[in-house]
Design a protein around this motif. Structure first.
Motif, PDB file in Angstrom:
ATOM      1  N   ALA A  97       3.635 -40.442  -2.769  1.00 53.31           N
ATOM      2  CA  ALA A  97       2.518 -40.428  -3.729  1.00 53.31           C
ATOM      3  C   ALA A  97       1.319 -41.211  -3.218  1.00 53.31           C
ATOM      4  CB  ALA A  97       2.989 -40.986  -5.076  1.00 53.31           C
ATOM      5  N   ALA A  98       1.553 -42.107  -2.270  1.00 55.96           N
ATOM      6  CA  ALA A  98       0.451 -42.897  -1.715  1.00 55.96           C
ATOM      7  C   ALA A  98      -0.324 -42.142  -0.641  1.00 55.96           C
ATOM      8  CB  ALA A  98       1.002 -44.196  -1.124  1.00 55.96           C
ATOM      9  N   ALA A  99       0.170 -40.963  -0.236  1.00 54.83           N
ATOM     10  CA  ALA A  99      -0.491 -40.180   0.801  1.00 54.83           C
ATOM     11  C   ALA A  99      -1.427 -39.143   0.192  1.00 54.83           C
ATOM     12  CB  ALA A  99       0.555 -39.482   1.665  1.00 54.83           C
ATOM     13  N   GLU A 100      -2.340 -38.617   0.997  1.00 52.70           N
ATOM     14  CA  GLU A 100      -3.316 -37.646   0.504  1.00 52.70           C
ATOM     15  C   GLU A 100      -2.728 -36.238   0.392  1.00 52.70           C
ATOM     16  OE1 GLU A 100      -6.930 -37.662   2.687  1.00 52.70           O
ATOM     17  OE2 GLU A 100      -7.379 -39.768   2.284  1.00 52.70           O
ATOM     18  N   GLN A 101      -1.853 -35.860   1.306  1.00 49.72           N
ATOM     19  CA  GLN A 101      -1.274 -34.515   1.309  1.00 49.72           C
ATOM     20  C   GLN A 101       0.247 -34.612   1.522  1.00 49.72           C
ATOM     21  OE1 GLN A 101      -3.965 -33.054   4.478  1.00 49.72           O
ATOM     22  NE2 GLN A 101      -4.663 -31.524   3.014  1.00 49.72           N
ATOM     23  N   PRO A 102       0.940 -35.164   0.537  1.00 45.96           N
ATOM     24  CA  PRO A 102       2.371 -35.408   0.712  1.00 45.96           C
ATOM     25  C   PRO A 102       3.205 -34.144   0.522  1.00 45.96           C
ATOM     26  CG  PRO A 102       1.694 -36.067  -1.482  1.00 45.96           C
ATOM     27  CD  PRO A 102       0.443 -35.636  -0.765  1.00 45.96           C
ATOM     28  N   ARG A 103       4.325 -34.078   1.225  1.00 47.31           N
ATOM     29  CA  ARG A 103       5.245 -32.946   1.129  1.00 47.31           C
ATOM     30  C   ARG A 103       6.678 -33.449   1.294  1.00 47.31           C
ATOM     31  NH1 ARG A 103       0.646 -31.531   0.243  1.00 47.31           N
ATOM     32  NH2 ARG A 103      -0.623 -30.083   1.488  1.00 47.31           N
ATOM     33  N   ALA A 104       7.631 -32.730   0.684  1.00 42.33           N
ATOM     34  CA  ALA A 104       9.038 -33.078   0.848  1.00 42.33           C
ATOM     35  C   ALA A 104       9.876 -31.814   0.904  1.00 42.33           C
ATOM     36  CB  ALA A 104       9.518 -33.971  -0.292  1.00 42.33           C
ATOM     37  N   VAL A 105      10.967 -31.868   1.678  1.00 37.48           N
ATOM     38  CA  VAL A 105      11.880 -30.737   1.788  1.00 37.48           C
ATOM     39  C   VAL A 105      13.295 -31.273   1.985  1.00 37.48           C
ATOM     40  CG1 VAL A 105      11.638 -30.493   4.307  1.00 37.48           C
ATOM     41  CG2 VAL A 105      12.293 -28.509   2.923  1.00 37.48           C
ATOM     42  N   ALA A 106      14.250 -30.576   1.409  1.00 41.15           N
ATOM     43  CA  ALA A 106      15.662 -30.899   1.595  1.00 41.15           C
ATOM     44  C   ALA A 106      16.345 -29.723   2.267  1.00 41.15           C
ATOM     45  CB  ALA A 106      16.326 -31.193   0.249  1.00 41.15           C
ATOM     46  N   VAL A 107      17.449 -29.997   2.930  1.00 40.89           N
ATOM     47  CA  VAL A 107      18.231 -28.929   3.553  1.00 40.89           C
ATOM     48  C   VAL A 107      19.363 -28.529   2.623  1.00 40.89           C
ATOM     49  CG1 VAL A 107      19.795 -28.346   5.439  1.00 40.89           C
ATOM     50  CG2 VAL A 107      17.630 -29.490   5.925  1.00 40.89           C
ATOM     51  N   SER A 108      19.391 -27.259   2.261  1.00 46.87           N
ATOM     52  CA  SER A 108      20.461 -26.690   1.455  1.00 46.87           C
ATOM     53  C   SER A 108      21.366 -25.885   2.384  1.00 46.87           C
ATOM     54  CB  SER A 108      19.879 -25.831   0.331  1.00 46.87           C
ATOM     55  OG  SER A 108      20.912 -25.300  -0.467  1.00 46.87           O
ATOM     56  N   SER A 109      21.927 -24.780   1.898  1.00 41.50           N
ATOM     57  CA  SER A 109      22.812 -23.958   2.723  1.00 41.50           C
ATOM     58  C   SER A 109      22.970 -22.581   2.121  1.00 41.50           C
ATOM     59  CB  SER A 109      24.190 -24.614   2.831  1.00 41.50           C
ATOM     60  OG  SER A 109      25.123 -23.753   3.450  1.00 41.50           O
ATOM     61  N   LEU A 110      23.034 -21.581   2.995  1.00 43.33           N
ATOM     62  CA  LEU A 110      23.347 -20.231   2.549  1.00 43.33           C
ATOM     63  C   LEU A 110      24.673 -20.190   1.803  1.00 43.33           C
ATOM     64  CD1 LEU A 110      23.023 -17.070   2.633  1.00 43.33           C
ATOM     65  CD2 LEU A 110      24.292 -17.176   4.801  1.00 43.33           C
ATOM     66  N   SER A 111      25.615 -21.048   2.173  1.00 42.34           N
ATOM     67  CA  SER A 111      26.955 -21.013   1.583  1.00 42.34           C
ATOM     68  C   SER A 111      26.934 -21.230   0.081  1.00 42.34           C
ATOM     69  CB  SER A 111      27.853 -22.064   2.239  1.00 42.34           C
ATOM     70  OG  SER A 111      27.412 -23.376   1.942  1.00 42.34           O
ATOM     71  N   ALA A 112      25.836 -21.759  -0.454  1.00 43.47           N
ATOM     72  CA  ALA A 112      25.745 -21.997  -1.896  1.00 43.47           C
ATOM     73  C   ALA A 112      25.746 -20.697  -2.691  1.00 43.47           C
ATOM     74  CB  ALA A 112      24.489 -22.798  -2.226  1.00 43.47           C
ATOM     75  N   ILE A 113      25.490 -19.558  -2.035  1.00 45.52           N
ATOM     76  CA  ILE A 113      25.533 -18.278  -2.751  1.00 45.52           C
ATOM     77  C   ILE A 113      26.834 -17.534  -2.480  1.00 45.52           C
ATOM     78  CG2 ILE A 113      23.022 -18.099  -2.561  1.00 45.52           C
ATOM     79  CD1 ILE A 113      23.536 -15.694  -0.652  1.00 45.52           C
ATOM     80  N   VAL A 114      27.698 -18.118  -1.635  1.00 42.00           N
ATOM     81  CA  VAL A 114      28.908 -17.409  -1.224  1.00 42.00           C
ATOM     82  C   VAL A 114      30.108 -17.815  -2.042  1.00 42.00           C
ATOM     83  CG1 VAL A 114      30.478 -16.947   0.697  1.00 42.00           C
ATOM     84  CG2 VAL A 114      28.013 -17.100   1.110  1.00 42.00           C
TER      85      VAL A 114
END
Length: 252
Positions: A97-114
């Motif tokens: 939140a202290a940055a001007e153009q912040p971004r975040a991403v997490a790693v999920s998995s294809l296996s979550a649909i299997v």
């Protein structure tokens, strides 16, 4: 433009290492974190991660890539993949939140649909970590330990889609997404199942990837890097399947 500063967890190997290398080669400053720095299956480790990243970043980061995870039939898988990932995202959110153009991403998995267990997913989403760990133990004791990993990732997906659009994230200008890889050629995958012909063939059939099995690690790293770049200014709450076409094959 100022150099962007990123945090990558799980950076010692596999997708995490490839992503950290990709960002570094692009000129970014990367704070690499792995289990040797902080054990994210524990509350103490999560607190340590936040305090050390805060100190090393001077209280501001431009992007967070939460890769750290386990794929074993253990309650530690739930503690890391779900609760550890959320603690990382929420704990470092003030620095974003202290940055001007912040971004975040997490790693999920294809296996979550299997293959998943909805009871275990709901136990995670109750946000009671000890209860969710107990549910994971019961799943393992019932002989269904293989679904602990995909269930932890499905719970993460559902938490992320609900959370990404809240005032703390979208309302604060912080896009939050997930990348769900298919099977990619990491050292862990090779030692776990790719080098065993029977297991290799079983998983290739369960998760068909028309563009190739296993897939390239660098393709996942570059996608993760884009999601936390300044260019990604209008996408949030998405689960991006980087799986060689498996999700489209299984869910046409």
């Amino acid at each position: 433009m100022d150099t962007r500063t990123y945090v990558v967890t799980g950076a010692a190997s596999g997708i995490g290492a490839a992503t950290a290398d990709h960002l570094t080669k692009a000129g970014a400053e990367v704070i690499r974190c792995d289990v040797r720095d902080a054990d994210l299956t524990t509350r103490e480790g999560r607190d340590k991660l936040v305090s050390e990243v805060t100190a090393r970043s001077n209280g501001r980061i431009d992007g967070l890539v939460a890769v750290a995870g386990l794929a074993i039939p253990s309650e530690a898988t739930v503690r890391l993949n779900f609760f550890g990932t959320i603690a990382t995202l929420e704990g470092l959110r003030p620095l974003l939140a202290a940055a001007e153009q912040p971004r975040a991403v997490a790693v999920s998995s294809l296996s979550a649909i299997v293959a998943t267990d909805q009871t275990l997913v709901e136990a995670c989403l109750s946000m009671d970590e000890d209860a969710a760990a107990a549910a994971a133990r019961r799943t393992i004791e019932s002989g269904r330990g293989r679904i602990v990993y995909p269930s932890s990732k499905l719970a993460l997906n559902q938490w992320l889609r609900r959370t990404a659009v809240t005032p703390d994230w979208a309302g604060s200008g912080i896009p939050l997404n997930a990348v769900a890889p298919g099977v990619v050629d990491t050292e862990t995958a090779r030692t776990t199942f790719l080098n065993d012909p029977a297991t290799h063939d079983f998983i290739a059939e369960a998760m068909p990837q028309p563009l190739g099995f296993p897939g390239p690690v660098d393709a996942i790293a570059s996608l993760l890097a884009w999601t936390v770049s300044a260019d990604n200014s209008f996408m949030t709450g998405q689960i991006l399947y980087a799986d060689g076409g498996a999700e489209a094959t299984l869910h046409p």
